[in-house]
Design a protein around this motif. Structure first.
Motif, PDB file in Angstrom:
ATOM      1  N   ASP A 173     -18.710-123.857  45.453  1.00 14.66           N
ATOM      2  CA  ASP A 173     -17.822-124.530  46.402  1.00 14.66           C
ATOM      3  C   ASP A 173     -17.147-123.539  47.342  1.00 14.66           C
ATOM      4  O   ASP A 173     -16.429-123.930  48.253  1.00 14.66           O
ATOM      5  CB  ASP A 173     -16.779-125.360  45.652  1.00 14.66           C
ATOM      6  N   GLY A 174     -17.371-122.268  47.088  1.00 15.70           N
ATOM      7  CA  GLY A 174     -16.824-121.277  48.007  1.00 15.70           C
ATOM      8  C   GLY A 174     -15.344-121.018  47.850  1.00 15.70           C
ATOM      9  O   GLY A 174     -14.723-120.441  48.735  1.00 15.70           O
ATOM     10  N   ARG A 175     -14.769-121.458  46.758  1.00 15.70           N
ATOM     11  CA  ARG A 175     -13.342-121.242  46.591  1.00 15.70           C
ATOM     12  C   ARG A 175     -13.007-120.542  45.285  1.00 15.70           C
ATOM     13  O   ARG A 175     -11.842-120.318  45.000  1.00 15.70           O
ATOM     14  CB  ARG A 175     -12.595-122.584  46.605  1.00 15.70           C
ATOM     15  N   HIS A 176     -13.985-120.238  44.522  1.00 12.17           N
ATOM     16  CA  HIS A 176     -13.732-119.543  43.262  1.00 12.17           C
ATOM     17  C   HIS A 176     -14.618-118.321  43.194  1.00 12.17           C
ATOM     18  O   HIS A 176     -15.746-118.305  43.673  1.00 12.17           O
ATOM     19  CB  HIS A 176     -14.040-120.436  42.061  1.00 12.17           C
ATOM     20  N   ILE A 177     -14.058-117.312  42.601  1.00  9.13           N
ATOM     21  CA  ILE A 177     -14.804-116.058  42.452  1.00  9.13           C
ATOM     22  C   ILE A 177     -14.939-115.778  40.967  1.00  9.13           C
ATOM     23  O   ILE A 177     -13.947-115.837  40.227  1.00  9.13           O
ATOM     24  CB  ILE A 177     -14.071-114.911  43.148  1.00  9.13           C
ATOM     25  N   LEU A 178     -16.167-115.473  40.585  1.00 10.48           N
ATOM     26  CA  LEU A 178     -16.427-115.181  39.172  1.00 10.48           C
ATOM     27  C   LEU A 178     -16.645-113.682  39.019  1.00 10.48           C
ATOM     28  O   LEU A 178     -17.579-113.124  39.566  1.00 10.48           O
ATOM     29  CB  LEU A 178     -17.670-115.937  38.690  1.00 10.48           C
ATOM     30  N   ASN A 179     -15.770-113.067  38.302  1.00 13.08           N
ATOM     31  CA  ASN A 179     -15.876-111.638  38.050  1.00 13.08           C
ATOM     32  C   ASN A 179     -16.308-111.394  36.626  1.00 13.08           C
ATOM     33  O   ASN A 179     -15.708-111.944  35.703  1.00 13.08           O
ATOM     34  CB  ASN A 179     -14.520-110.952  38.260  1.00 13.08           C
ATOM     35  N   THR A 180     -17.272-110.549  36.473  1.00 10.65           N
ATOM     36  CA  THR A 180     -17.686-110.171  35.124  1.00 10.65           C
ATOM     37  C   THR A 180     -17.075-108.821  34.836  1.00 10.65           C
ATOM     38  O   THR A 180     -17.299-107.850  35.583  1.00 10.65           O
ATOM     39  CB  THR A 180     -19.210-110.085  35.040  1.00 10.65           C
ATOM     40  N   THR A 181     -16.284-108.744  33.771  1.00 13.64           N
ATOM     41  CA  THR A 181     -15.612-107.488  33.469  1.00 13.64           C
ATOM     42  C   THR A 181     -16.570-106.540  32.780  1.00 13.64           C
ATOM     43  O   THR A 181     -17.665-106.903  32.374  1.00 13.64           O
ATOM     44  CB  THR A 181     -14.410-107.750  32.561  1.00 13.64           C
ATOM     45  N   GLU A 182     -16.067-105.332  32.628  1.00 13.54           N
ATOM     46  CA  GLU A 182     -16.912-104.301  32.036  1.00 13.54           C
ATOM     47  C   GLU A 182     -17.277-104.639  30.612  1.00 13.54           C
ATOM     48  O   GLU A 182     -16.501-105.282  29.905  1.00 13.54           O
ATOM     49  CB  GLU A 182     -16.157-102.974  32.053  1.00 13.54           C
ATOM     50  N   PHE A 183     -18.430-104.141  30.211  1.00  8.50           N
ATOM     51  CA  PHE A 183     -18.995-104.431  28.889  1.00  8.50           C
ATOM     52  C   PHE A 183     -19.189-105.917  28.677  1.00  8.50           C
ATOM     53  O   PHE A 183     -19.320-106.365  27.548  1.00  8.50           O
ATOM     54  CB  PHE A 183     -18.125-103.871  27.750  1.00  8.50           C
ATOM     55  N   HIS A 184     -19.192-106.644  29.755  1.00 11.19           N
ATOM     56  CA  HIS A 184     -19.363-108.101  29.661  1.00 11.19           C
ATOM     57  C   HIS A 184     -18.408-108.708  28.650  1.00 11.19           C
ATOM     58  O   HIS A 184     -18.779-109.525  27.829  1.00 11.19           O
ATOM     59  CB  HIS A 184     -20.807-108.439  29.299  1.00 11.19           C
ATOM     60  N   LEU A 185     -17.162-108.251  28.739  1.00 12.73           N
ATOM     61  CA  LEU A 185     -16.170-108.783  27.821  1.00 12.73           C
ATOM     62  C   LEU A 185     -15.889-110.240  28.105  1.00 12.73           C
ATOM     63  O   LEU A 185     -15.802-111.051  27.203  1.00 12.73           O
ATOM     64  CB  LEU A 185     -14.872-107.985  27.935  1.00 12.73           C
ATOM     65  N   ARG A 186     -15.685-110.529  29.388  1.00 17.61           N
ATOM     66  CA  ARG A 186     -15.446-111.916  29.745  1.00 17.61           C
ATOM     67  C   ARG A 186     -15.775-112.115  31.218  1.00 17.61           C
ATOM     68  O   ARG A 186     -15.954-111.157  31.961  1.00 17.61           O
ATOM     69  CB  ARG A 186     -13.981-112.278  29.474  1.00 17.61           C
ATOM     70  N   ILE A 187     -15.834-113.398  31.576  1.00 19.40           N
ATOM     71  CA  ILE A 187     -15.987-113.728  33.000  1.00 19.40           C
ATOM     72  C   ILE A 187     -14.692-114.399  33.425  1.00 19.40           C
ATOM     73  O   ILE A 187     -14.272-115.393  32.820  1.00 19.40           O
ATOM     74  CB  ILE A 187     -17.175-114.668  33.244  1.00 19.40           C
ATOM     75  N   THR A 188     -14.081-113.833  34.424  1.00 15.62           N
ATOM     76  CA  THR A 188     -12.821-114.409  34.921  1.00 15.62           C
ATOM     77  C   THR A 188     -13.115-115.237  36.154  1.00 15.62           C
ATOM     78  O   THR A 188     -13.782-114.765  37.066  1.00 15.62           O
ATOM     79  CB  THR A 188     -11.844-113.299  35.320  1.00 15.62           C
ATOM     80  N   VAL A 189     -12.638-116.452  36.142  1.00 15.53           N
ATOM     81  CA  VAL A 189     -12.834-117.335  37.295  1.00 15.53           C
ATOM     82  C   VAL A 189     -11.518-117.387  38.050  1.00 15.53           C
ATOM     83  O   VAL A 189     -10.537-117.936  37.564  1.00 15.53           O
ATOM     84  CB  VAL A 189     -13.251-118.746  36.842  1.00 15.53           C
ATOM     85  N   TRP A 190     -11.501-116.756  39.219  1.00 15.28           N
ATOM     86  CA  TRP A 190     -10.305-116.751  40.045  1.00 15.28           C
ATOM     87  C   TRP A 190     -10.428-117.865  41.069  1.00 15.28           C
ATOM     88  O   TRP A 190     -11.439-118.010  41.713  1.00 15.28           O
ATOM     89  CB  TRP A 190     -10.170-115.423  40.789  1.00 15.28           C
ATOM     90  N   SER A 191      -9.353-118.597  41.249  1.00 22.54           N
ATOM     91  CA  SER A 191      -9.401-119.680  42.225  1.00 22.54           C
ATOM     92  C   SER A 191      -8.620-119.268  43.465  1.00 22.54           C
ATOM     93  O   SER A 191      -7.537-118.698  43.379  1.00 22.54           O
ATOM     94  CB  SER A 191      -8.784-120.933  41.626  1.00 22.54           C
ATOM     95  N   LEU A 192      -9.196-119.552  44.599  1.00 19.09           N
ATOM     96  CA  LEU A 192      -8.499-119.236  45.843  1.00 19.09           C
ATOM     97  C   LEU A 192      -7.595-120.385  46.289  1.00 19.09           C
ATOM     98  O   LEU A 192      -6.788-120.242  47.183  1.00 19.09           O
ATOM     99  CB  LEU A 192      -9.512-118.932  46.951  1.00 19.09           C
ATOM    100  N   CYS A 193      -7.804-121.530  45.668  1.00 21.32           N
ATOM    101  CA  CYS A 193      -6.982-122.682  46.061  1.00 21.32           C
ATOM    102  C   CYS A 193      -5.693-122.731  45.256  1.00 21.32           C
ATOM    103  O   CYS A 193      -4.619-122.900  45.797  1.00 21.32           O
ATOM    104  CB  CYS A 193      -7.728-123.990  45.816  1.00 21.32           C
ATOM    105  N   THR A 194      -5.878-122.562  43.970  1.00 14.04           N
ATOM    106  CA  THR A 194      -4.693-122.575  43.113  1.00 14.04           C
ATOM    107  C   THR A 194      -4.556-121.193  42.510  1.00 14.04           C
ATOM    108  O   THR A 194      -5.440-120.348  42.666  1.00 14.04           O
ATOM    109  CB  THR A 194      -4.864-123.597  41.994  1.00 14.04           C
ATOM    110  N   LYS A 195      -3.544-120.981  41.828  1.00  9.24           N
ATOM    111  CA  LYS A 195      -3.385-119.660  41.251  1.00  9.24           C
ATOM    112  C   LYS A 195      -3.949-119.608  39.837  1.00  9.24           C
ATOM    113  O   LYS A 195      -3.603-118.740  39.061  1.00  9.24           O
ATOM    114  CB  LYS A 195      -1.910-119.273  41.253  1.00  9.24           C
TER     115      LYS A 195
END
Lengths: 563, 416
Positions: free
Chosen positions: B70-92
């Motif tokens: 949808d172009g409003r969330h960014i999925l970051n994969t942390t080092e060692f593939h510990l977790r995937i963080t989903v950051w939202s640009l619409c909400t915090k």
């Protein structure tokens, strides 16, 4: 020795006690004394000498009586008649002595012959024996050889078998090895997996630890700085996650899946319908291909029933086609009916094939059916004929060519000339026609010209008259200065010059007239003109070879005929 | 940021560090720039150049970053593939996905952007989680029968998820959207297995390229193999067209003489023209047998791509690195083989028509279409080794990338 006549060759041992035989023998002999004598004479000297010497050793002057008695005794024991003249007495019966001697000689000969024969046989037997021995030796050799061969082959067989066994063994070993290796691989794989899992667990533990540390730190650094929040792409607000939303999500997902399945099912239905249509078409075509079987109910009774079934099937399926059911039974029915018909078609084709082969093999069984061989023969014949005709045409063309190209003997030249002349004749006919046409045109022109000339003459006449009148008038006018007089009535007298002119014209016209008169009859009488023309043409044609003159005349006459 | 048709410079943004990864958002309004070393993601807006956004992962580190559909969330994969963080640009709001799988393709979005599949691994077992992208709600969570999941990929219709195992095991599993296992396919045991897969655009076929130099195609109805494509070193079929790149003798062009001789030499050295010749079958290609005792050997089918009209499949056999094999899917036969002078770097189909662009690391781009093939020289001074290329979505132009430079190649449309 052999010239004793018919002797029965009886191998008689000299001292046999079988006197009967001897008697028989002695009674059967036929002697020719002359031959005997000759025989006696033929005795080789050394042998006689030896005999003599032998006898000299045996009989001397002292013991003559004794030797004679001895001889007598021997002879009588042998079955010969006594050599004494009487039973006792010392007078020798010469005849009996001679007879005895003869007998003895005969016996000797016989014995010799017997001996010869025996020797011959002996030799023969000896050679046979040799031969047989050779054969035997050879056979023995062969036997030895074959035995050795057998042994060799057996040896080889044994070797090959052992090789085979070795290879089998090797193969088995290889297979076993492969199996072992596979087992090893699988066991190693499981071991590796186990180790991997262990390491992974350790790793996970580390990760967890790290994660805890990271999270525990409560890093303020982990944050997002945003100038201002952006609206959602579709403009909606963010919603809370509730059970409702969960349910909605599930619904959505199932909807997606369902729509996909529906799509696929639609496609498959379309495909199915197409295939069914194709099958139906095929069925119809197969039925049409099959021969009409109702007409021969006797030959194929079973097909009649099948046909009725077929009809039923067709009816049913057509009905069902309209309904477009796609249940199991209908599908089966369709496929079964197609299979049945396909089988029938196959049988039919096979029958046709066998028929054809039968006809092919048994040539004149069926007179209606033209066997393939006959057909082929016919076609071959026709082809041959075509070939021959073509060849004939070719040869004729060639001959034509030759004739055209090369000049040959007189006959051919005459022929050629005839041909040429035909051509020329036709050409000339054409030219005649042209000529005639031209002539006609010329005549017309000439006529017109003459008419024009006449007119011209008349006009000139008129003109002269006018001129004369005008001059007269002029003159008169000139003279009217003095007098007025008209002199018109006698143009001929006054217009001397013009009259002269006229006369001249007349004369000329008259001169022309005879021409015209000439020309007219010329035009009126085409025969004459033709003659004229022929004359012309003949004169023209005189340039041509003399031999053609006849023909030209013939042409002319022809022309006359035509005209 | 440049304009695509004119290459006019529109915007210039400066990031804090060297950018490792850059991605447009799906609505083309935002640009994501990921700097893995610093663990920072910066987002720029095209509409508002003043707008800025910075996501700092801090000590968690950053290994991968991508947009959501949808172009409003960014999925970051942390080092060692510990977790995937989903950051939202619409909400915090921030969401976490635990235990992501450390593999090449661990995250897969459906084409319509509705669902996201994430590969996870807990306790030495692989799992797949399917999320709804709207609200990031977990839809399905199921385990897979793989030893060590290597990759996942959605079919273009978004209903089937292909999951394949590590190269030690040839195994591909097909799961439906709702988590049911539809089919499993194993071609053989023990030898190295799947190297690459590709879905056909209509989702009808799944092409699997493996280390045994073969491509196997499964059909979507029965999930059974319908055909096997072999890539032998000798092409014997007379119906196959083999295009061989040959070098034209270098011609001295008068225009180049205006430059200094050194430059002229250089350019003439590097810019040898080449053209395609049709080789007569049978053709034998250059075959390389890789060293046996190294991991990840250069053998097998490394690249697979279907053409957008579903008619052709382009493959590359790593044993024969100079050739591109183009298969006709309608007839399921080998259609064309392109034999290049250098090893193939990458190829990509035109998104609109069956046109393939190939680059081999020299300064030429090669185009193939069923009408023929052509070799195009990049008109640049000096060397321009093309490392990768990418088509414009309209199919009218493509970007050619070398190490330090890029150039845009515009293709003229044929006037009908």
């Amino acid at each position: 020795f052999v010239a004793m006549g018919d002797w029965k060759t009886i191998t008689v041992p000299v001292l046999s006690s079988d006197s009967k035989d001897i008697f028989q023998y002695t009674s059967e002999k036929k002697i020719s004394p002359s031959s005997m004598n000759s025989q006696v004479l033929r005795l080789p000297l050394p042998s006689s000498k030896s005999v003599h010497s032998f006898f000299s050793a045996f009989c001397t002057e002292e013991n003559i009586e004794q030797s004679i008695s001895y001889l007598n005794r021997e002879l009588t024991t042998l079955g010969f008649p006594s050599i004494y003249a009487e039973s006792k007495g010392k007078e020798l019966n010469l005849i009996s002595i001679i007879n005895c001697m003869n007998d003895l000689l005969v016996l000797q000969h016989k014995n010799l012959r017997a001996q010869e024969e025996v020797e011959m046989q002996h030799l023969k037997l000896g050679s046979d024996m040799d031969h047989l021995q050779n054969c035997y030796a050879k056979l023995k050799e062969q036997l030895e050889l074959s035995k050795r061969e057998i042994v060799g082959l057996q040896e080889r067989d044994r070797q090959l078998q052992s090789k085979n066994r070795n290879l089998h063994q090797l193969l088995k070993n290889e297979k076993d090895e492969v199996q072992k290796l596979q087992n090893i691989i699988s066991s190693r794989a499981t071991q590796y997996n186990h180790d991997m899992k262990r390491k992974e667990r350790e790793y996970n533990k580390l990760k967890e630890r790290l994660h805890q540390l990271v999270m525990n730190k409560k890093d303020k650094k982990i944050a997002m700085e945003v100038l201002n929040y952006v609206g959602r792409a579709d403009g909606k607000r963010g919603a809370w996650r509730t059970d409702k939303t969960e349910a909605r999500n599930e619904e959505e997902m199932y909807k997606v899946l369902l729509s996909d399945y529906q799509e696929r099912q639609k496609q498959l239905l379309v495909e199915n319908a197409e295939l069914k249509k194709v099958l139906q078409q095929m069925k119809k075509e197969i039925i049409s291909l099959l021969p009409p079987q109702k007409q021969k109910p006797k030959e194929r009774p079973e097909d009649g029933t099948v046909l009725s079934d077929l009809e039923e099937d067709i009816g049913e399926l057509n009905k069902e086609n309209m309904w477009e059911l796609s249940c199991e039974t209908v599908r089966e029915q369709l496929t079964n009916s197609i299979r049945k018909q396909w089988r029938m078609l196959k049988n039919h084709v096979e029958k046709l094939d066998s028929q054809v082969s039968r006809v092919h093999s048994g040539a004149l069984n069926d007179k209606d059916v033209i066997s393939r061989e006959d057909h082929e023969l016919e076609t071959e014949k026709l082809e041959l004929e075509i070939q021959q005709c073509k060849e004939m045409i070719k040869t004729q063309q060639q001959l034509l060519q030759q004739q055209l190209m090369s000049p040959c003997d007189d006959d051919t030249t005459l022929l050629l000339q005839d041909c040429y002349l035909l051509e020329e004749r036709e050409r000339l006919q054409e030219e005649w026609r042209l000529f005639r046409d031209q002539k006609k045109n010329f005549e017309k022109e000439r006529r017109s010209f003459t008419e024009a000339a006449i007119r011209l003459g008349l006009e000139r006449k008129a003109f002269e008259e006018d001129r004369g009148a005008w001059l007269k008038q002029q003159f008169l006018s000139m003279s009217t200065d003095y007098k007025h007089c008209e002199n018109v009535t006698t143009p001929s007298a006054f217009l001397g010059s013009s009259d002269q002119n006229k006369r001249l014209m007349k004369s000329t016209s008259q001169q022309r007239k005879p021409h015209c008169s000439l020309s007219r009859p010329v035009s009126a009488e085409p025969c004459q003109t033709s003659q004229y023309v022929t004359y012309n043409s003949s004169s023209a044609a005189s340039k041509k070879p003399a031999g053609d003159s006849k023909i030209f005349q013939w042409q002319a006459s022809d022309k006359e005929e035509t005209e | 940021v440049r304009e695509a048709s004119t290459l006019q410079l529109l915007q210039l943004y400066t990031c804090l560090d060297q950018i490792q990864y850059i991605e447009w958002s799906s609505d083309s309004l935002f640009i994501l720039c990921a700097m893995y070393k610093r663990g920072i993601v910066q987002v720029w807006s095209l509409e508002q150049p003043d707008w800025h956004c910075k996501i700092d992962e801090g000590s968690a580190g950053l290994v991968a970053s991508c947009w959501s559909p949808d172009g409003r969330h960014i999925l970051n994969t942390t080092e060692f593939h510990l977790r995937i963080t989903v950051w939202s640009l619409c909400t915090k709001s921030v969401s976490y996905i635990k235990y992501p799988k450390a593999c090449q393709q661990g995250i897969a979005f459906t084409k319509d952007g509705r669902y996201m599949a994430v590969a996870e691994r807990r306790d030495c077992k692989d799992f797949i989680s399917i999320f709804v992208c709207n609200d990031w709600q977990l839809l399905r969570h199921f385990d897979t029968e793989t030893q060590d999941l290597f990759g996942i990929e959605w079919s273009p219709n978004g209903c089937v998820l292909a999951v394949w195992d590590t190269c030690l095991e040839y195994k591909i599993l097909l799961y439906s959207l709702d988590g049911r296992l539809l089919a499993t396919y194993r071609a053989y045991e023990w030898s190295l297995g799947i190297k690459s897969i590709a879905w056909s655009p209509s989702s009808q076929f799944l092409a699997i390229g493996s280390y045994d130099e073969k491509v196997r195609i499964l059909n979507h109805v029965t999930w059974k193999k319908i055909i096997e494509f072999e890539h032998p070193a000798t092409i014997a079929n007379s119906k196959t067209i083999v295009y061989k790149e040959v070098e034209k003798s270098p011609s001295v062009e008068t225009e180049r003489l205006s430059f200094s001789p050194a430059r002229a030499l250089a350019s003439s050295l590097f810019s040898t023209e080449s053209k395609y010749d049709i080789s007569q079958v049978p053709v034998s290609l250059q075959y390389i047998k890789p060293v046996a005792d190294r991991a990840n050997p250069k053998m097998g089918i490394g690249m697979l791509a279907f053409s957008p009209d579903n008619c052709f499949l382009a493959t590359k056999n790593d044993n024969i690195p100079n050739a591109v094999w183009i298969w006709d899917i309608k007839k399921l036969k080998l259609f064309v083989v392109l034999e290049q002078l250098c090893a193939i770097q990458s190829f990509q189909w035109d998104p609109r028509q069956p046109r393939l662009a190939v680059c081999t690391g020299n300064s030429k781009v090669y185009l193939w279409s069923p009408a023929g093939c052509v070799s195009v020289q990049v008109p640049a001074e000096g060397d321009f080794p093309i490392v990768s290329l990418s088509w414009h979505s309209s199919g009218d132009s493509m970007v050619l990338l070398s190490k330090d430079n890029f150039c845009v190649c515009y293709l003229e449309r044929e006037e009908i």
